[in-house]
Design an enzyme around this catalytic site. Sequence first.
Site, short mmCIF file in Angstrom:
data_model
loop_
_atom_site.label_atom_id
_atom_site.label_comp_id
_atom_site.label_asym_id
_atom_site.label_seq_id
_atom_site.Cartn_x
_atom_site.Cartn_y
_atom_site.Cartn_z
N GLY A 1 2.98 -118.52 -14.46
CA GLY A 1 2.91 -117.56 -13.51
C GLY A 1 3.11 -115.98 -14.62
O GLY A 1 2.00 -115.41 -13.42
N THR B 1 8.17 -126.19 -10.71
CA THR B 1 8.54 -124.66 -9.19
C THR B 1 8.77 -125.74 -8.47
O THR B 1 7.13 -126.12 -7.68
CB THR B 1 7.82 -123.95 -9.45
OG1 THR B 1 7.97 -122.69 -10.57
CG2 THR B 1 8.03 -122.53 -8.19
N ARG C 1 12.10 -112.96 -19.82
CA ARG C 1 10.55 -112.87 -19.50
C ARG C 1 10.70 -113.39 -17.77
O ARG C 1 11.91 -114.08 -17.11
CB ARG C 1 9.99 -114.34 -19.99
CG ARG C 1 8.78 -114.88 -19.20
CD ARG C 1 8.47 -115.58 -18.46
NE ARG C 1 7.42 -116.21 -18.09
CZ ARG C 1 7.05 -117.01 -17.21
NH1 ARG C 1 8.00 -117.79 -16.41
NH2 ARG C 1 5.59 -117.38 -16.90
N VAL C 2 9.82 -112.58 -16.56
CA VAL C 2 10.18 -113.32 -15.68
C VAL C 2 8.55 -113.36 -15.13
O VAL C 2 7.67 -113.05 -15.79
CB VAL C 2 10.03 -112.05 -14.58
CG1 VAL C 2 9.73 -111.87 -13.10
CG2 VAL C 2 11.38 -111.01 -14.76
N GLY C 3 8.61 -114.50 -14.02
CA GLY C 3 6.91 -115.01 -13.89
C GLY C 3 6.65 -114.73 -12.55
O GLY C 3 6.87 -113.99 -12.11
N ASP C 4 5.48 -115.09 -11.87
CA ASP C 4 5.01 -114.67 -10.76
C ASP C 4 5.84 -114.83 -9.82
O ASP C 4 6.57 -115.01 -8.30
CB ASP C 4 3.61 -116.23 -10.13
CG ASP C 4 4.15 -117.22 -10.73
OD1 ASP C 4 4.63 -117.59 -11.71
OD2 ASP C 4 3.89 -118.07 -9.32
N THR D 1 2.39 -122.42 -8.06
CA THR D 1 3.03 -123.02 -9.38
C THR D 1 1.96 -123.06 -10.31
O THR D 1 0.55 -122.79 -10.35
CB THR D 1 3.40 -124.95 -9.39
OG1 THR D 1 4.49 -125.51 -9.70
CG2 THR D 1 2.02 -125.75 -8.55
N GLY D 2 3.23 -123.13 -11.24
CA GLY D 2 1.86 -123.17 -12.63
C GLY D 2 2.42 -123.04 -13.85
O GLY D 2 3.44 -121.47 -13.51
#
Length: 327
Positions: A242, A188, A216-219, A239-240
Amino acid sequence: MPLQSRRTFLKHSPAALAAVSATTACGAESRVTGTDPVRPVVISTWQHGLAANAAAWKILDAGGSALDAAEAGVKVTEADPEVRTVGLGGRPDRDGIVTLDAAIMDGRGDCGSVAALRDILHPISVARRVMENTPHVMLVGEGARQFAETEGFTATELLTEASRTEWKAWREQNPNYRPPINVENHDTIGLLTLDRDGNIAAACTTSGAAYKYHGRVGDSPLIGAGLYADNAVGAATATGWGEAVIRACGSFLVVELMRQGHSPTEACRLAVERVIEKNPDYREIQVGFIALDKDGNTGGYCIHPDFDYAVYTPREGNRMVLPDSKL
Ligand code: SD4
């Protein structure tokens, strides 16, 4: 370049040597020693951050705002089909659909974000429109796409042939259809800026975890998790994996640790420790943070040693830095 060989390359490249010599006293940290703050400054995640930094720098160097620079910087990455974790060419979800998450924040507290957005080349610009043209902070899915269309954004096919081919191979090799969790599943772009007037901004944009569940939603689009900015202190982005960042409210934590007096690198290290506390499987995942304080000091820290970031300062130019890591 595979991550491991990229790191080996960096370790032996002039850019890396410059980074190492600049950081011998305090790990990956670039710390102001005099009294004058360093301005402007740009810092962003991963190798592709170099190109993003250059675009952001152009704006800052001409006296532009931190917010304009942050948006312009990450747009370079969003439009690059070779970056398979952001925007055009990003890896799709497990159903073969590219969905994008992005957020932008300025240090005065304004912020906007979009999540699970389809078919739009520059989700970061849609996030900015959410911030500036609506009473809301976050729009998701079909609503975000409808909003983008009413704002004049046109639909674009984001799934490139390379990403489609790779996804098909993944589907064949993974009949159980489970999204992977591994340390390679990242890249990211998160980018932080400090302008000549002392304003700070943060932008973060991603296609998220490869082959994730649809929806799905990440950070990255979550204010406080994927990014946070406060002119009184500084900014941070993550990053990474989430899910691990969300559990620790990672970027807000980094900024709050800087508020308590920790340096950017130390704040990132303590936030990684918190992520580790909340995620017993931390060896299986990557999480990295970068941070910038209001005086122009920068730093970063990560779980696995395959993370690097790019910093652009007036004195040292645009360079890669290899931060310290937990493992
Ligand atoms: C996510 N944090 O969606 C993002 C992925 C990422 O580099 O950072 N990729 O979980």
